[in-house]
Design a protein around this motif. Structure first.
Motif, PDB file in Angstrom:
ATOM      1  N   ARG A  18       0.833  -1.214   0.000  1.00 54.45           N
ATOM      2  CA  ARG A  18       0.000   0.000   0.000  1.00 54.45           C
ATOM      3  C   ARG A  18       0.863   1.257   0.000  1.00 54.45           C
ATOM      4  O   ARG A  18       0.571   2.219  -0.698  1.00 54.45           O
ATOM      5  N   GLN A  19       1.939   1.236   0.772  1.00 56.07           N
ATOM      6  CA  GLN A  19       2.824   2.393   0.836  1.00 56.07           C
ATOM      7  C   GLN A  19       3.506   2.643  -0.507  1.00 56.07           C
ATOM      8  O   GLN A  19       3.596   3.785  -0.964  1.00 56.07           O
ATOM      9  N   VAL A  20       3.983   1.577  -1.139  1.00 57.53           N
ATOM     10  CA  VAL A  20       4.648   1.724  -2.437  1.00 57.53           C
ATOM     11  C   VAL A  20       3.642   2.180  -3.491  1.00 57.53           C
ATOM     12  O   VAL A  20       3.948   3.045  -4.318  1.00 57.53           O
ATOM     13  N   GLU A  21       2.436   1.616  -3.465  1.00 57.81           N
ATOM     14  CA  GLU A  21       1.407   2.043  -4.420  1.00 57.81           C
ATOM     15  C   GLU A  21       1.056   3.515  -4.236  1.00 57.81           C
ATOM     16  O   GLU A  21       0.922   4.254  -5.211  1.00 57.81           O
ATOM     17  N   GLN A  64       9.685   9.274   1.590  1.00 60.94           N
ATOM     18  CA  GLN A  64       8.893   8.619   2.629  1.00 60.94           C
ATOM     19  C   GLN A  64       8.344   9.644   3.617  1.00 60.94           C
ATOM     20  O   GLN A  64       7.188   9.553   4.041  1.00 60.94           O
ATOM     21  N   LEU A  65       9.165  10.615   3.987  1.00 63.39           N
ATOM     22  CA  LEU A  65       8.701  11.655   4.910  1.00 63.39           C
ATOM     23  C   LEU A  65       7.589  12.495   4.284  1.00 63.39           C
ATOM     24  O   LEU A  65       6.592  12.808   4.946  1.00 63.39           O
ATOM     25  N   LEU A  66       7.753  12.857   3.019  1.00 65.52           N
ATOM     26  CA  LEU A  66       6.717  13.631   2.344  1.00 65.52           C
ATOM     27  C   LEU A  66       5.418  12.841   2.239  1.00 65.52           C
ATOM     28  O   LEU A  66       4.328  13.391   2.420  1.00 65.52           O
ATOM     29  N   GLN A  67       5.533  11.546   1.948  1.00 68.62           N
ATOM     30  CA  GLN A  67       4.353  10.691   1.871  1.00 68.62           C
ATOM     31  C   GLN A  67       3.669  10.602   3.221  1.00 68.62           C
ATOM     32  O   GLN A  67       2.444  10.654   3.311  1.00 68.62           O
TER      33      GLN A  67
END
Length: 84
Positions: A18-21, A64-67
């Protein structure tokens, strides 16, 4: 004659997928392109003397931080809407 690289299968937890998507969507990339970009970024190095060391802050970490910030902002909006 150009050869295509062989397919490679990997197993991801549901949460990691889910995170990668989500990151791929945010970066306007395919799932494959997002994974490749993140892997390549993890191998970027800087030369320190005669040793190769990983760079301290990678594009992956920043992404990752921005996400995470984006997710938190969206979650805050949902919570605020539920209050009213």
């Amino acid at each position: 004659m150009t050869r295509n690289p062989p397919d490679m299968k990997i197993r991801l937890s549901a949460e990691l997928r889910r995170q990668v998507e989500a990151a791929a969507k945010s970066n306007n990339r395919t799932l494959n392109s997002e994974i490749v970009s993140r892997l390549e970024a993890s191998f970027r190095t800087v030369v320190a003397g005669d040793k190769m060391e990983a760079s301290t802050t990678s594009d992956v970490e920043i992404g990752q931080l921005l996400q995470r910030i984006k997710w938190l902002e969206e979650r805050m909006s949902v919570v605020e809407e539920q209050r009213f």
